[in-house]
Every structure is written in structure tokens, then in C-alpha cells.
Design a protein around this motif. Structure first.
Motif, PDB file in Angstrom:
ATOM      1  N   UNK A  15     -57.169 -55.906 131.522  1.00 24.61           N
ATOM      2  CA  UNK A  15     -55.996 -55.126 131.116  1.00 24.61           C
ATOM      3  C   UNK A  15     -55.055 -55.965 130.257  1.00 24.61           C
ATOM      4  N   UNK A  16     -54.887 -57.236 130.629  1.00 23.84           N
ATOM      5  CA  UNK A  16     -54.020 -58.126 129.851  1.00 23.84           C
ATOM      6  C   UNK A  16     -54.613 -58.376 128.472  1.00 23.84           C
ATOM      7  N   UNK A  17     -55.916 -58.602 128.419  1.00 22.70           N
ATOM      8  CA  UNK A  17     -56.565 -58.844 127.133  1.00 22.70           C
ATOM      9  C   UNK A  17     -56.478 -57.618 126.224  1.00 22.70           C
ATOM     10  N   UNK A  18     -56.595 -56.437 126.811  1.00 20.03           N
ATOM     11  CA  UNK A  18     -56.460 -55.213 126.014  1.00 20.03           C
ATOM     12  C   UNK A  18     -55.032 -55.105 125.484  1.00 20.03           C
ATOM     13  N   UNK A  19     -54.057 -55.419 126.316  1.00 24.19           N
ATOM     14  CA  UNK A  19     -52.669 -55.390 125.866  1.00 24.19           C
ATOM     15  C   UNK A  19     -52.458 -56.358 124.703  1.00 24.19           C
ATOM     16  N   UNK A  20     -52.997 -57.573 124.825  1.00 26.15           N
ATOM     17  CA  UNK A  20     -52.822 -58.567 123.769  1.00 26.15           C
ATOM     18  C   UNK A  20     -53.385 -58.064 122.440  1.00 26.15           C
ATOM     19  N   UNK A  21     -54.548 -57.432 122.501  1.00 33.81           N
ATOM     20  CA  UNK A  21     -55.160 -56.936 121.280  1.00 33.81           C
ATOM     21  C   UNK A  21     -54.330 -55.853 120.618  1.00 33.81           C
ATOM     22  N   UNK A  23     -51.109 -55.223 121.175  1.00 33.63           N
ATOM     23  CA  UNK A  23     -49.812 -55.784 120.804  1.00 33.63           C
ATOM     24  C   UNK A  23     -49.921 -56.529 119.466  1.00 33.63           C
ATOM     25  N   UNK A  24     -51.022 -57.240 119.288  1.00 36.16           N
ATOM     26  CA  UNK A  24     -51.235 -57.944 118.025  1.00 36.16           C
ATOM     27  C   UNK A  24     -51.339 -56.999 116.854  1.00 36.16           C
ATOM     28  N   UNK A  25     -52.023 -55.862 117.045  1.00 39.65           N
ATOM     29  CA  UNK A  25     -52.130 -54.879 115.965  1.00 39.65           C
ATOM     30  C   UNK A  25     -50.758 -54.289 115.631  1.00 39.65           C
ATOM     31  N   UNK A  26     -49.953 -54.050 116.678  1.00 41.82           N
ATOM     32  CA  UNK A  26     -48.618 -53.492 116.440  1.00 41.82           C
ATOM     33  C   UNK A  26     -47.723 -54.495 115.709  1.00 41.82           C
ATOM     34  N   UNK A  27     -47.752 -55.755 116.117  1.00 39.97           N
ATOM     35  CA  UNK A  27     -46.877 -56.748 115.473  1.00 39.97           C
ATOM     36  C   UNK A  27     -47.243 -56.976 114.011  1.00 39.97           C
ATOM     37  N   UNK A  28     -48.473 -56.633 113.624  1.00 40.03           N
ATOM     38  CA  UNK A  28     -48.837 -56.740 112.210  1.00 40.03           C
ATOM     39  C   UNK A  28     -48.037 -55.765 111.356  1.00 40.03           C
ATOM     40  N   UNK A  57     -45.836 -45.313 115.325  1.00 44.07           N
ATOM     41  CA  UNK A  57     -45.590 -44.599 116.585  1.00 44.07           C
ATOM     42  C   UNK A  57     -46.858 -44.494 117.413  1.00 44.07           C
ATOM     43  N   UNK A  58     -47.988 -44.270 116.778  1.00 39.05           N
ATOM     44  CA  UNK A  58     -49.254 -44.210 117.509  1.00 39.05           C
ATOM     45  C   UNK A  58     -49.597 -45.538 118.160  1.00 39.05           C
ATOM     46  N   UNK A  59     -49.393 -46.619 117.403  1.00 41.20           N
ATOM     47  CA  UNK A  59     -49.647 -47.951 117.963  1.00 41.20           C
ATOM     48  C   UNK A  59     -48.709 -48.252 119.127  1.00 41.20           C
ATOM     49  N   UNK A  60     -47.450 -47.832 119.011  1.00 39.98           N
ATOM     50  CA  UNK A  60     -46.493 -48.074 120.087  1.00 39.98           C
ATOM     51  C   UNK A  60     -46.907 -47.366 121.368  1.00 39.98           C
ATOM     52  N   UNK A  61     -47.442 -46.159 121.253  1.00 43.04           N
ATOM     53  CA  UNK A  61     -47.918 -45.446 122.439  1.00 43.04           C
ATOM     54  C   UNK A  61     -49.107 -46.172 123.067  1.00 43.04           C
ATOM     55  N   UNK A  62     -50.003 -46.671 122.231  1.00 42.07           N
ATOM     56  CA  UNK A  62     -51.161 -47.414 122.742  1.00 42.07           C
ATOM     57  C   UNK A  62     -50.714 -48.688 123.470  1.00 42.07           C
ATOM     58  N   UNK A  63     -49.744 -49.404 122.871  1.00 41.39           N
ATOM     59  CA  UNK A  63     -49.253 -50.625 123.496  1.00 41.39           C
ATOM     60  C   UNK A  63     -48.548 -50.301 124.814  1.00 41.39           C
ATOM     61  N   UNK A  64     -47.771 -49.220 124.840  1.00 43.01           N
ATOM     62  CA  UNK A  64     -47.060 -48.829 126.054  1.00 43.01           C
ATOM     63  C   UNK A  64     -48.038 -48.528 127.188  1.00 43.01           C
ATOM     64  N   UNK A  66     -51.138 -49.685 127.489  1.00 48.17           N
ATOM     65  CA  UNK A  66     -51.771 -50.939 127.891  1.00 48.17           C
ATOM     66  C   UNK A  66     -50.808 -51.806 128.693  1.00 48.17           C
ATOM     67  N   UNK A  67     -49.519 -51.783 128.338  1.00 45.16           N
ATOM     68  CA  UNK A  67     -48.527 -52.577 129.062  1.00 45.16           C
ATOM     69  C   UNK A  67     -48.388 -52.086 130.495  1.00 45.16           C
ATOM     70  N   UNK A  68     -48.503 -50.779 130.695  1.00 40.24           N
ATOM     71  CA  UNK A  68     -48.408 -50.237 132.045  1.00 40.24           C
ATOM     72  C   UNK A  68     -49.487 -50.782 132.956  1.00 40.24           C
ATOM     73  N   UNK A  69     -50.698 -50.944 132.395  1.00 41.74           N
ATOM     74  CA  UNK A  69     -51.801 -51.491 133.196  1.00 41.74           C
ATOM     75  C   UNK A  69     -51.689 -52.996 133.362  1.00 41.74           C
ATOM     76  N   UNK A  70     -51.210 -53.682 132.312  1.00 36.38           N
ATOM     77  CA  UNK A  70     -51.153 -55.147 132.348  1.00 36.38           C
ATOM     78  C   UNK A  70     -49.974 -55.674 133.146  1.00 36.38           C
ATOM     79  N   UNK A  71     -48.923 -54.867 133.306  1.00 39.11           N
ATOM     80  CA  UNK A  71     -47.719 -55.348 133.982  1.00 39.11           C
ATOM     81  C   UNK A  71     -47.995 -55.764 135.416  1.00 39.11           C
ATOM     82  N   UNK A  72     -48.950 -55.101 136.080  1.00 42.39           N
ATOM     83  CA  UNK A  72     -49.284 -55.477 137.461  1.00 42.39           C
ATOM     84  C   UNK A  72     -49.739 -56.933 137.533  1.00 42.39           C
ATOM     85  N   UNK A  73     -50.396 -57.389 136.482  1.00 41.11           N
ATOM     86  CA  UNK A  73     -50.884 -58.771 136.469  1.00 41.11           C
ATOM     87  C   UNK A  73     -49.735 -59.764 136.449  1.00 41.11           C
ATOM     88  N   UNK A  74     -48.626 -59.406 135.825  1.00 41.05           N
ATOM     89  CA  UNK A  74     -47.466 -60.296 135.791  1.00 41.05           C
ATOM     90  C   UNK A  74     -46.912 -60.475 137.190  1.00 41.05           C
TER      91      UNK A  74
END
Length: 287
Positions: A15-21, A23-28, A57-64, A66-74
Motif C-alpha cells: 500500500x505504501x509503495x502504491x502511494x509513493x508511485x 504521489x510521484x505522478x501527482x508531484x510531476x 483532479x483525477x490524480x489527486x483522487x487516486x493519491x487520496x 492510496x493514502x487511505x490505505x497507506x496511512x495505517x502503515x504510519x
């Protein structure tokens, strides 16, 4: 200390790795800055000129998502960041705050947190796999029934065992009320009606153990055992009286062992319910 299985930790890592990917696309699509450049007043990201707003906006929804799933890892790895004047926050869960005035995080802090989480998860996975080779079997709360652990996890990881048990017990009732469309009845009455004998009534479906009602669970015993369908009602009542009500109406904290035993009881109950058939009243034929 909470124990997690290697399988659960690997799912968090994915989940974290998916978020990173994502997030990287969005920051571009963004122009990045830091707290010094933003002077603590402006956002630490802004959309690049010429970028398609719908794509962003589409990328932001995808990141959001992924963040929901990855946040548990934090939470599991304890990788939160202390923010002056605010408290301890999760940069992954709160990544979108970078677009707001007085942004609390920078893109680099989000990346650093994700990398830190991956490192800690890798170590925890190695430790969990080594522990699984021990002759003494372990108990991983994260392997409990999904409804039970999802409700309990956030409180369990902060050692609030009584609250974790209470939330898990209530979540199971909420889950089945939603499945059967029975938000019109109290929790106790719901289980009494849903697991009682007899035929379902309109608007009042029942959960029933599959198979003929006359089947005996153990034929070799004198008289046999009552069908499991009848015992489910008693099990629901017993758990509500001895576990749910106690954890809801008292403030006495549970030990980790006591909490695990209670969650395990509800997990077993939840798995039995999953095997039941949903029986609904037949609609009368049009005359």
C-alpha cells in the motif's frame, strides 16, 4: 506490544509503495517549494502552468485513495511527525494539506516519511517471518475477521484494548444491519430477530445455518446436538452481555491478553455468520 503477521505487514508495504508511485505522478504536475520558500504562509505545492486541471483532479483522487490505505502503515510503524503548535500528524494521511495556505508539510517530508515507513516495515517483516518459524505458535490480531480487525486496529495499536473491543463488537452489528437493511431496530432486538427460529417476515430477513433444520451436528452423541442455527442466537446474546455491554458501560481497561481473547470470540462469531444463508420473506404474487 502488538504483533503483526508477515502477510499483513507485506500488504501494508504494498500500500505504501502504491502511494509513493501515485504521489510521484501527482508531484510531476506540481511546482514544489519548502517552508522557507513558502515563508510559512503559502502552500508548498502549486499546479504547473499548462497542466490539465481534470487530469490533476483525477490524480489527486487516486493519491487520496492510496493514502487511505497507506496511512495505517504510519501508525503501525510509529512514523508520524511532530508539528509545532499542532501535535503529532501523519504526513501521508495529510498530504493534501500541502496545497493549503500555511502548509504543514512539504513534498519532501511526505517522501521521507514513506521511505522511513518502508524501511521499518521491511525490518518488521523479517522479524515476523523469523518469529513464525518458532515452535510456539503466535497470535496475530491482524489475521482476525476483517470486520473485527478493521474496527479495532486504530485503538489496538495505541493500547486502548477496551475501546478496540467495544468498536469491534459494534462494527459487527452495524455491518449486518447494513447487509440486511435493518437500521429500524435496536442492536439487541436485531440479533434476537435475525437469529431466531421460524420463517422471515417482510422487511425482517433472517440469518440461518445452511442445511435441513432436522440435521444433527453430532449424531454419535445421545440425542445429538441442537442444530448450530439455534446456538447462534445464544452466542450473540452471550457475547453482547459478557463482552460488548461490559466494554461499553465500564471504564475498566483490559490487558492485551484479555482484549485478544474477546476479539477472537467476536472474530469466530463473525466467521460463523459469514457461513449463514440470508433468508427473506417471499414477495406475495400479484393477484
Amino acid at each position: 506490544m502488538a504483533t503483526y503477521s508477515a502477510g499483513y505487514l507485506k500488504r501494508l508495504l504494498a500500500a505504501v509503495e502504491r502511494f509513493e508511485g501515485l504521489f510521484g505522478r501527482w508531484t510531476e504536475t506540481q511546482v514544489e517549494s519548502d517552508h522557507i520558500q513558502s515563508r510559512g504562509v503559502f502552500p508548498t505545492v502549486r499546479a504547473r502552468d499548462g497542466q490539465d486541471r481534470a487530469t490533476i483532479r483525477g490524480l489527486e483522487l487516486d493519491v487520496a485513495e492510496a493514502a487511505g490505505a497507506a496511512a495505517r502503515a504510519v501508525t503501525v510503524t510509529g512514523a508520524q511527525i511532530a508539528v509545532a503548535g499542532i501535535g503529532v500528524l501523519d504526513p501521508i494521511e495529510n498530504w493534501s494539506l500541502m496545497s493549503s495556505p500555511k502548509a504543514l508539510f512539504t513534498p519532501q517530508e511526505v517522501r521521507t516519511t514513506a521511505a522511513r515507513v518502508r524501511g521499518r516495515l521491511s525490518t518488521m517483516i523479517d522479524e515476523a517471518e523469523a518469529a513464525s518459524e518458532s515452535a510456539t505458535p503466535g497470535f496475530a490480531p491482524s489475521e482476525l475477521h476483517e470486520v473485527i480487525w478493521t474496527a479495532a486496529a486504530a485503538h489496538w495499536t495505541t493500547h486502548q484494548y477496551r475501546v478496540a473491543v467495544r468498536e469491534a463488537s459494534e462494527a459487527l452489528t452495524v455491518h449486518w444491519k447494513a447487509c440486511l437493511g435493518r437500521n429500524d431496530v435496536s442492536d439487541t432486538s436485531f440479533w434476537q430477530q435475525t437469529l431466531s427460529e421460524g420463517e422471515p417476515e417482510p422487511g425482517k430477513p433472517k440469518l440461518a445455518w445452511p442445511g435441513p433444520a432436522e440435521d444433527q451436528t453430532v449424531k454419535s452423541m445421545r440425542g445429538g446436538l441442537a442444530p448450530l442455527a439455534g446456538a447462534l442466537n445464544n452466542l450473540a446474546t452471550g457475547l453482547n452481555l459478557t463482552v460488548r455491554n461490559v466494554s461499553t458501560h465500564t471504564r475498566d481497561e483490559l490487558t492485551e491478553q484479555e482484549g485478544m481473547e474477546r476479539l477472537a470470540a467476536y472474530s469466530y462469531f463473525a466467521r460463523l455468520l459469514d457461513q449463514c444463508e440470508i433468508r427473506r420473506a417471499e414477495k406475495p404474487e400479484d393477484t
